[in-house]
Motif scaffolding. Structure first.
Motif, PDB file in Angstrom:
ATOM      1  N   VAL A 250       0.867  -1.172   0.000  1.00 25.69           N
ATOM      2  CA  VAL A 250       0.000   0.000   0.000  1.00 25.69           C
ATOM      3  C   VAL A 250       0.909   1.229   0.000  1.00 25.69           C
ATOM      4  CG1 VAL A 250      -1.714   1.317   1.321  1.00 25.69           C
ATOM      5  CG2 VAL A 250      -1.841  -1.169   1.285  1.00 25.69           C
ATOM      6  N   CYS A 251       0.528   2.230  -0.765  1.00 24.42           N
ATOM      7  CA  CYS A 251       1.232   3.508  -0.779  1.00 24.42           C
ATOM      8  C   CYS A 251       0.415   4.476   0.079  1.00 24.42           C
ATOM      9  CB  CYS A 251       1.333   4.018  -2.217  1.00 24.42           C
ATOM     10  SG  CYS A 251       2.167   5.597  -2.386  1.00 24.42           S
ATOM     11  N   VAL A 252       1.090   5.217   0.948  1.00 24.87           N
ATOM     12  CA  VAL A 252       0.398   6.179   1.804  1.00 24.87           C
ATOM     13  C   VAL A 252       1.109   7.519   1.709  1.00 24.87           C
ATOM     14  CG1 VAL A 252       1.624   5.381   3.876  1.00 24.87           C
ATOM     15  CG2 VAL A 252      -0.525   6.598   4.125  1.00 24.87           C
ATOM     16  N   VAL A 253       0.319   8.586   1.558  1.00 26.06           N
ATOM     17  CA  VAL A 253       0.846   9.930   1.340  1.00 26.06           C
ATOM     18  C   VAL A 253       0.320  10.826   2.457  1.00 26.06           C
ATOM     19  CG1 VAL A 253       1.006  11.830  -0.318  1.00 26.06           C
ATOM     20  CG2 VAL A 253       0.807   9.472  -1.153  1.00 26.06           C
ATOM     21  N   VAL A 254       1.245  11.352   3.274  1.00 29.43           N
ATOM     22  CA  VAL A 254       0.869  12.138   4.451  1.00 29.43           C
ATOM     23  C   VAL A 254       1.764  13.369   4.574  1.00 29.43           C
ATOM     24  CG1 VAL A 254       0.003  10.119   5.716  1.00 29.43           C
ATOM     25  CG2 VAL A 254       2.371  10.839   6.015  1.00 29.43           C
ATOM     26  N   PRO A 255       1.311  14.393   5.311  1.00 32.10           N
ATOM     27  CA  PRO A 255       2.165  15.567   5.513  1.00 32.10           C
ATOM     28  C   PRO A 255       3.499  15.169   6.140  1.00 32.10           C
ATOM     29  CG  PRO A 255      -0.062  16.008   6.293  1.00 32.10           C
ATOM     30  CD  PRO A 255       0.010  14.541   5.986  1.00 32.10           C
TER      31      PRO A 255
ATOM     32  N   THR B 144      -6.767  15.327   5.134  1.00 26.60           N
ATOM     33  CA  THR B 144      -6.619  16.775   5.325  1.00 26.60           C
ATOM     34  C   THR B 144      -5.959  17.457   4.132  1.00 26.60           C
ATOM     35  OG1 THR B 144      -4.539  16.429   6.520  1.00 26.60           O
ATOM     36  CG2 THR B 144      -6.551  16.605   7.858  1.00 26.60           C
ATOM     37  N   ALA B 145      -5.413  16.689   3.203  1.00 28.64           N
ATOM     38  CA  ALA B 145      -4.760  17.274   2.021  1.00 28.64           C
ATOM     39  C   ALA B 145      -5.713  18.179   1.259  1.00 28.64           C
ATOM     40  CB  ALA B 145      -4.232  16.179   1.098  1.00 28.64           C
ATOM     41  N   VAL B 146      -6.976  17.793   1.152  1.00 28.56           N
ATOM     42  CA  VAL B 146      -7.925  18.563   0.344  1.00 28.56           C
ATOM     43  C   VAL B 146      -8.322  19.886   0.986  1.00 28.56           C
ATOM     44  CG1 VAL B 146      -8.800  16.554  -0.912  1.00 28.56           C
ATOM     45  CG2 VAL B 146      -9.921  17.271   1.210  1.00 28.56           C
ATOM     46  N   LEU B 147      -7.874  20.135   2.206  1.00 35.05           N
ATOM     47  CA  LEU B 147      -8.125  21.419   2.850  1.00 35.05           C
ATOM     48  C   LEU B 147      -7.121  22.484   2.392  1.00 35.05           C
ATOM     49  CD1 LEU B 147      -8.784  20.150   6.484  1.00 35.05           C
ATOM     50  CD2 LEU B 147     -10.474  20.664   4.691  1.00 35.05           C
ATOM     51  N   LEU B 148      -6.084  22.043   1.681  1.00 33.39           N
ATOM     52  CA  LEU B 148      -5.032  22.939   1.216  1.00 33.39           C
ATOM     53  C   LEU B 148      -5.251  23.333  -0.242  1.00 33.39           C
ATOM     54  CD1 LEU B 148      -2.094  20.901   2.785  1.00 33.39           C
ATOM     55  CD2 LEU B 148      -3.058  23.044   3.658  1.00 33.39           C
ATOM     56  N   ASP B 149      -4.757  24.513  -0.607  1.00 31.25           N
ATOM     57  CA  ASP B 149      -4.865  24.973  -1.998  1.00 31.25           C
ATOM     58  C   ASP B 149      -3.960  24.167  -2.914  1.00 31.25           C
ATOM     59  OD1 ASP B 149      -6.731  26.952  -1.373  1.00 31.25           O
ATOM     60  OD2 ASP B 149      -5.167  28.433  -0.972  1.00 31.25           O
ATOM     61  N   GLU B 150      -2.751  23.860  -2.415  1.00 28.30           N
ATOM     62  CA  GLU B 150      -1.820  23.040  -3.177  1.00 28.30           C
ATOM     63  C   GLU B 150      -0.899  22.321  -2.202  1.00 28.30           C
ATOM     64  OE1 GLU B 150       0.145  25.802  -5.787  1.00 28.30           O
ATOM     65  OE2 GLU B 150       1.468  26.517  -4.223  1.00 28.30           O
ATOM     66  N   ILE B 151      -0.339  21.217  -2.696  1.00 30.89           N
ATOM     67  CA  ILE B 151       0.604  20.437  -1.902  1.00 30.89           C
ATOM     68  C   ILE B 151       1.818  20.133  -2.767  1.00 30.89           C
ATOM     69  CG2 ILE B 151      -1.157  19.405  -0.400  1.00 30.89           C
ATOM     70  CD1 ILE B 151      -0.945  16.820  -2.106  1.00 30.89           C
ATOM     71  N   PHE B 152       2.869  19.698  -2.123  1.00 28.33           N
ATOM     72  CA  PHE B 152       4.049  19.206  -2.817  1.00 28.33           C
ATOM     73  C   PHE B 152       4.129  17.707  -2.579  1.00 28.33           C
ATOM     74  CE2 PHE B 152       4.989  23.633  -2.099  1.00 28.33           C
ATOM     75  CZ  PHE B 152       5.720  24.029  -3.203  1.00 28.33           C
ATOM     76  N   ILE B 153       4.360  16.950  -3.652  1.00 29.16           N
ATOM     77  CA  ILE B 153       4.608  15.517  -3.519  1.00 29.16           C
ATOM     78  C   ILE B 153       5.889  15.195  -4.282  1.00 29.16           C
ATOM     79  CG2 ILE B 153       2.217  14.789  -3.149  1.00 29.16           C
ATOM     80  CD1 ILE B 153       2.046  14.045  -6.080  1.00 29.16           C
ATOM     81  N   ASN B 154       6.527  14.120  -3.895  1.00 28.92           N
ATOM     82  CA  ASN B 154       7.793  13.763  -4.524  1.00 28.92           C
ATOM     83  C   ASN B 154       7.592  13.523  -6.018  1.00 28.92           C
ATOM     84  OD1 ASN B 154      10.235  12.143  -5.311  1.00 28.92           O
ATOM     85  ND2 ASN B 154      10.707  12.618  -3.177  1.00 28.92           N
ATOM     86  N   GLY B 155       8.542  14.021  -6.791  1.00 25.04           N
ATOM     87  CA  GLY B 155       8.471  13.916  -8.245  1.00 25.04           C
ATOM     88  C   GLY B 155       9.156  12.698  -8.828  1.00 25.04           C
TER      89      GLY B 155
ATOM     90  N   ASP C 112      -8.367   9.334   7.104  1.00 24.49           N
ATOM     91  CA  ASP C 112      -7.628   9.814   8.269  1.00 24.49           C
ATOM     92  C   ASP C 112      -6.630   8.718   8.636  1.00 24.49           C
ATOM     93  OD1 ASP C 112      -6.689  10.704  10.728  1.00 24.49           O
ATOM     94  OD2 ASP C 112      -8.569  10.322  11.789  1.00 24.49           O
ATOM     95  N   VAL C 113      -5.352   8.951   8.350  1.00 22.17           N
ATOM     96  CA  VAL C 113      -4.342   7.930   8.609  1.00 22.17           C
ATOM     97  C   VAL C 113      -3.167   8.455   9.446  1.00 22.17           C
ATOM     98  CG1 VAL C 113      -4.883   6.483   6.606  1.00 22.17           C
ATOM     99  CG2 VAL C 113      -3.233   8.360   6.358  1.00 22.17           C
ATOM    100  N   ILE C 114      -3.346   9.653  10.047  1.00 21.14           N
ATOM    101  CA  ILE C 114      -2.252  10.168  10.882  1.00 21.14           C
ATOM    102  C   ILE C 114      -2.607  10.043  12.348  1.00 21.14           C
ATOM    103  CG2 ILE C 114      -1.257  11.662   9.126  1.00 21.14           C
ATOM    104  CD1 ILE C 114      -2.761  14.012  10.283  1.00 21.14           C
TER     105      ILE C 114
END
Length: 157
Positions: free
Chosen positions: A60-65, A119-130, A154-156
């Motif tokens: 599983v891939c998980v993407v968190v702050p 909570t990612a969708v509460l932000l205007d933009e995010i950075f993820i690894n390229g 909610d995974v944090i």
């Protein structure tokens, strides 16, 4: 540094708008996401780290702050499993085709279920690894979720 990776190709092919940002990757850093945020001069909560885990033995891939930790019980529950654990770095590299510190949730060699912290969708933009150490993608969170066919949960801690 090349700015064309499987991750950028995946977004371009999908017609998703994004921008690239580069920083000087520190191989000695314990927390790559926090180091990336500091190097780019942005808040740690907008730089999302990509982690590879196993839930009931399945990847599983998980993407968190980058300033948060994954709650393994919540992750397992989010994908209908019972037990979650971090994947070994060598296994993550083999599965994704990326090096640790440069693992992107996009353009991985093998598509696996992906969970993005809700909570990612509460932000205007995010950075993820390229998909390369020192390369980040600036993207609208809803575009990232759509491109990944990810679930929000909610995974944090």
């Amino acid at each position: 540094m090349r700015k064309t990776t499987p991750a950028t190709i995946a977004l371009t092919t999908a017609g998703v708008t994004f921008a690239t940002a580069t920083y000087d990757y520190d191989p000695g850093s314990d927390r790559v996401g926090l180091q990336a945020a500091a190097a780019m001069g942005v808040a740690p909560g907008v730089v999302f780290k990509t982690l590879m885990a196993e839930v009931d033995g399945k990847p599983v891939c998980v993407v968190v702050p980058s300033d948060e930790e994954v709650n393994m019980k919540k992750l397992a529950a989010a994908v209908g499993g019972k037990h979650a654990a971090m994947m070994k770095p060598a296994d993550a590299e083999r599965l994704t085709g990326y090096k640790v510190g440069g693992i992107s949730p996009l353009g991985q060699k093998r598509k696996v279920p992906t969970v993005v912290e809700e909570t990612a969708v509460l932000l205007d933009e995010i950075f993820i690894n390229g998909g390369q150490r020192g390369l980040q993608l600036r993207i609208k969170p809803e575009d990232a979720v759509a491109a990944l066919a990810a679930m929000l949960a909610d995974v944090i801690r």
